[in-house]
Design a protein around this motif. Structure first.
Motif, mmCIF file in Angstrom:
data_model
loop_
_atom_site.group_PDB
_atom_site.id
_atom_site.type_symbol
_atom_site.label_atom_id
_atom_site.label_comp_id
_atom_site.label_asym_id
_atom_site.label_seq_id
_atom_site.Cartn_x
_atom_site.Cartn_y
_atom_site.Cartn_z
ATOM 1 N N ALA A 59 -60.848 7.046 -7.897
ATOM 2 C CA ALA A 59 -61.363 8.105 -8.768
ATOM 3 C C ALA A 59 -62.828 7.866 -9.116
ATOM 4 O O ALA A 59 -63.637 8.802 -9.145
ATOM 5 N N LEU A 60 -63.185 6.609 -9.362
ATOM 6 C CA LEU A 60 -64.567 6.295 -9.742
ATOM 7 C C LEU A 60 -65.530 6.430 -8.561
ATOM 8 O O LEU A 60 -66.663 6.886 -8.722
ATOM 9 N N LEU A 61 -65.093 6.041 -7.368
ATOM 10 C CA LEU A 61 -65.950 6.224 -6.207
ATOM 11 C C LEU A 61 -66.139 7.703 -5.885
ATOM 12 O O LEU A 61 -67.230 8.127 -5.509
ATOM 13 N N GLU A 62 -65.095 8.473 -6.029
ATOM 14 C CA GLU A 62 -65.212 9.914 -5.795
ATOM 15 C C GLU A 62 -66.161 10.539 -6.814
ATOM 16 O O GLU A 62 -66.998 11.379 -6.481
ATOM 17 N N ALA A 63 -66.019 10.132 -8.079
ATOM 18 C CA ALA A 63 -66.853 10.719 -9.136
ATOM 19 C C ALA A 63 -68.324 10.355 -8.962
ATOM 20 O O ALA A 63 -69.202 11.094 -9.422
#
Length: 320
Positions: A59-63
């Motif tokens: 989720a953090l890499l996507e964000a």
């Protein structure tokens, strides 16, 4: 695109193309596998079957995908920065859930000296930091000197150490974190400080036994090493803002009213912030002492009671 592919090969993760954004991405399970390779063996064992880690990292890499591309932050560097939030024992991942991914990517880009990241930082926070400096000293000469000092503090390496902005963890707004650094630099300039003495050094080593009550003097003589280690560890648990408030108030003598003006909050709110920071320091010191001291339960209770009753007074006296 070639450089991006090289980063993926370095990660050792098969590349999957996200056709919607034309950006490579990784599945949670792939990120989980890579994270276990980077973590300590103890943390890796604890998280080996915990799928939550991979989900959070994904989720953090996507964000942060767009920001990382703009600011030249590799996937591996960003992943390593995220894993700083994983406890050594692989415990709670609660801190990782609070990371502000886009601002962390900006900070990492600035730490690497990426020109787009540095320009973005100035555009976002330049006016805010200038305003904070003007509240300390409105003279243009001081503001210009302080801004230069802040930029050097944030973005330049010192000896072999990373730039200060590399220590930003992403768990709070980057603007607030940068303002805390700015105010620290400004106060040092106003006081004519040529060498910044870290707060942990001033507290852990500078607390002289003669500044304490007789009972606490005895404790510190008998358990000096454990006391200093505990105090250091407790300081490490505080946020940058809490450390800055303690420095400005107890070391710099800045009043609660003046601190309220600097942080744009009411004096009553600032009083609560200072009380909370001091209370967290006391509680953390007690916890650390309890882990380190090998004494009977009754003696430990007396020691902790003395620390709690006198350390807040000692803090003020020792830093006067």
């Amino acid at each position: 695109m070639k450089a991006r592919g090289a980063a993926l090969i370095h990660l050792g993760i098969p590349r999957r193309l996200d056709y919607a954004g034309l950006m490579p991405s990784f599945s949670p399970s792939q990120l989980h596998t890579r994270a276990l390779e980077l973590l300590s063996s103890r943390a890796a064992r604890a998280l080996e079957t915990d799928a939550t880690l991979g989900t959070l990292l994904h989720a953090l890499l996507e964000a942060s995908a767009h920001a990382r591309t703009r600011f030249g932050v590799s996937d591996d560097d960003f992943l390593r920065a995220l894993l700083r939030h994983v406890p050594a024992d692989g415990g709670s991942l609660g801190t990782l859930r609070t990371v502000q991914a886009e601002e962390l990517a900006l900070a990492l880009g600035c730490a690497a000296g990426h020109p787009v990241a540095l320009a973005e930082f100035d555009q976002r926070f330049g006016a805010e930091l200038r305003g904070a400096l003007q509240r300390v000293d409105p003279s243009p000469a001081f503001v210009d000197e302080a801004l230069q000092a802040v930029r050097e503090r944030l973005f330049l390496r010192r000896d072999r150490s990373e730039p200060k902005i590399a220590s930003y963890l992403g768990t709070g707004p980057l603007g607030g974190w940068a303002r805390a650094v700015t105010l620290r630099v400004a106060i040092n300039l106003r006081r004519g400080a040529t060498v910044e003495v870290p707060l942990d050094e001033r507290l852990a080593q500078g607390l002289k036994t003669e500044a304490c009550g007789p009972e606490l003097q005895l404790i510190k003589i008998q358990y000096r090493e454990a006391f200093q280690q505990s105090f250091r560890a407790a300081l490490g648990a505080l946020t940058d803002q809490e450390l800055n408030l303690l420095r400005l108030h107890f070391v710099g003598g800045t009043s609660q009213e003046k601190l309220g003006e600097l942080y744009n909050v009411h004096r009553v709110t600032m009083a609560r912030w200072l009380a909370h920071a001091r209370e967290r320091l006391l509680l953390a010191t007690q916890r650390e002492l309890q882990k380190r001291l090998k004494v009977e339960a009754e003696e430990l209770h007396d020691i902790l009671a003395l620390v709690r009753s006198q350390l807040s007074i000692t803090l003020t006296r020792a830093l006067a």
